[in-house]
Design a protein around this motif. Structure first.
Motif, short mmCIF file in Angstrom:
data_model
loop_
_atom_site.label_atom_id
_atom_site.label_comp_id
_atom_site.label_asym_id
_atom_site.label_seq_id
_atom_site.Cartn_x
_atom_site.Cartn_y
_atom_site.Cartn_z
N MET A 197 0.86 -1.19 0.00
CA MET A 197 0.00 0.00 0.00
C MET A 197 0.89 1.24 0.00
SD MET A 197 -2.80 -1.43 2.80
CE MET A 197 -3.64 0.13 3.03
N ARG A 198 0.99 1.89 -1.16
CA ARG A 198 1.93 3.00 -1.28
C ARG A 198 1.25 4.35 -1.55
NH1 ARG A 198 5.02 -0.71 -4.54
NH2 ARG A 198 4.59 0.54 -6.38
N ARG A 199 -0.07 4.35 -1.62
CA ARG A 199 -0.78 5.61 -1.89
C ARG A 199 -1.62 6.00 -0.67
NH1 ARG A 199 -4.80 5.07 -6.19
NH2 ARG A 199 -5.31 3.20 -4.98
N PRO A 200 -1.72 7.29 -0.37
CA PRO A 200 -2.60 7.73 0.71
C PRO A 200 -4.02 7.19 0.56
CG PRO A 200 -1.20 9.54 0.01
CD PRO A 200 -0.95 8.41 -0.96
N ALA A 201 -4.49 7.08 -0.69
CA ALA A 201 -5.84 6.59 -0.92
C ALA A 201 -6.03 5.16 -0.41
CB ALA A 201 -6.18 6.65 -2.41
N ASP A 202 -4.97 4.34 -0.47
CA ASP A 202 -5.06 2.97 0.02
C ASP A 202 -5.36 2.95 1.51
OD1 ASP A 202 -4.37 2.03 -2.52
OD2 ASP A 202 -2.23 2.07 -2.07
N TYR A 203 -4.69 3.81 2.27
CA TYR A 203 -4.87 3.84 3.72
C TYR A 203 -6.19 4.50 4.09
CZ TYR A 203 -0.07 2.33 3.87
OH TYR A 203 1.08 1.60 3.70
N ALA A 204 -6.59 5.52 3.35
CA ALA A 204 -7.88 6.15 3.60
C ALA A 204 -9.01 5.15 3.40
CB ALA A 204 -8.06 7.35 2.68
#
Length: 285
Positions: A197-204
């Motif tokens: 998971m390398r994008r902020p959107a993945d964690y959001a």
């Protein structure tokens, strides 16, 4: 200088140490202890009480000289080595993910890494010594009918004592702001998923919040963006591999999920301030 290999060695306890839990006295019972001066990581969680003696250790490029009663926690991902030890006494407990209580595992994910913590209170030291001693006695009673349950429960209680000491250095959960609560949840996810998971959107998405709100929370709690924390965690792993193994920069990039080697190289230079090869040369001289 640590001995380097094709990859970072992973230490595992042998079959003599049961089903994912081991409790031993420091130094005298550590299998392969002579190899601990070489950089390595574990496939388990490591909890140490150093009661006396002196240890000089390196954990993820930071060196610690410990000569007072101290508790140490190291997560499975951390790379470390013993630089010098003298007349050590104390205890070591190792435990796998499967044997950790879910709440403790979540706490560890959200609050690591933690610095070694000197126990200035004699009462706190005595309680942790007693808990370690009980865990060791139960670990040695292999013929007990409820052996594994007894060892597992006592060792989880010990984990709770460790975490209560480390959490004294932070705000109580009930005093955390909503920004800090989201930040801790994000950091727990990051530690476990930084490769995939390398994008902020993945964690959001994983936290069921918007990217804008995640960024607002993390910036409020730390002053830095979600992207900054993601990049820093990836580059820490890259530094570990570049310093402690002989893998090429391209192999390191691939291991961290970057098929585009040139993009990874630019990212490393942007975050660190010089190239990955320069980092390797500077730290091997």
């Amino acid at each position: 200088m640590s001995k380097r290999t094709a990859s970072i060695p992973i230490r595992t306890w042998g079959g003599d140490f049961g089903d994912g839990i081991a409790v031993v006295n420091m130094a005298s019972e550590i299998p392969g202890s002579k190899e601990f001066n070489h950089a390595h990581r574990h496939d388990y969680h490591l909890f140490v009480l150093q009661e006396s003696g002196t240890s000089h250790t390196e954990i993820d490029f930071k060196q610690y000289l410990i000569d007072q009663p101290t508790i140490i926690y190291q997560s499975p991902n951390q790379v470390h080595r013993a630089l010098k030890v003298r007349e050590l006494s104390g205890f070591i407990m190792t435990i796998s993910n499967e044997n950790l209580h879910a709440d403790y595992l979540k706490l560890l994910h959200r609050n690591t890494p933690v610095e070694p913590l000197t126990l200035s209170s004699k009462i706190d030291l005595a309680i942790i010594q007693e808990a370690f001693s009980l865990c060791k006695k139960l670990f040695d009673r292999r013929d007990d009918k409820l052996y594994h349950l007894q060892v597992k429960d006592s060792c989880n209680a010990l984990v709770g004592l460790f975490m209560s000491q480390f959490l004294k250095q932070t705000k109580p959960a009930e005093k955390l702001s909503r920004f800090e609560i989201v930040h801790k949840a994000f950091m727990g996810l990051l530690e476990q998923n930084f490769v995939s998971m390398r994008r902020p959107a993945d964690y959001a998405a994983a936290l069921n919040i918007s990217v804008a709100y995640l960024n607002e929370c993390v910036k409020n709690a730390t002053g830095l963006s979600v992207s900054y924390h993601i990049q820093q965690r990836i580059i820490l792993e890259a530094k570990r591999l570049l310093y402690h193994s002989d893998r090429s920069v391209k192999e390191v990039a691939i291991e961290l999920g970057y098929d585009d080697y040139s993009y990874f190289s630019r990212l490393f230079t942007q975050v660190v301030g010089f190239t990955a090869l320069t980092f390797r040369r500077k730290n091997r001289d």
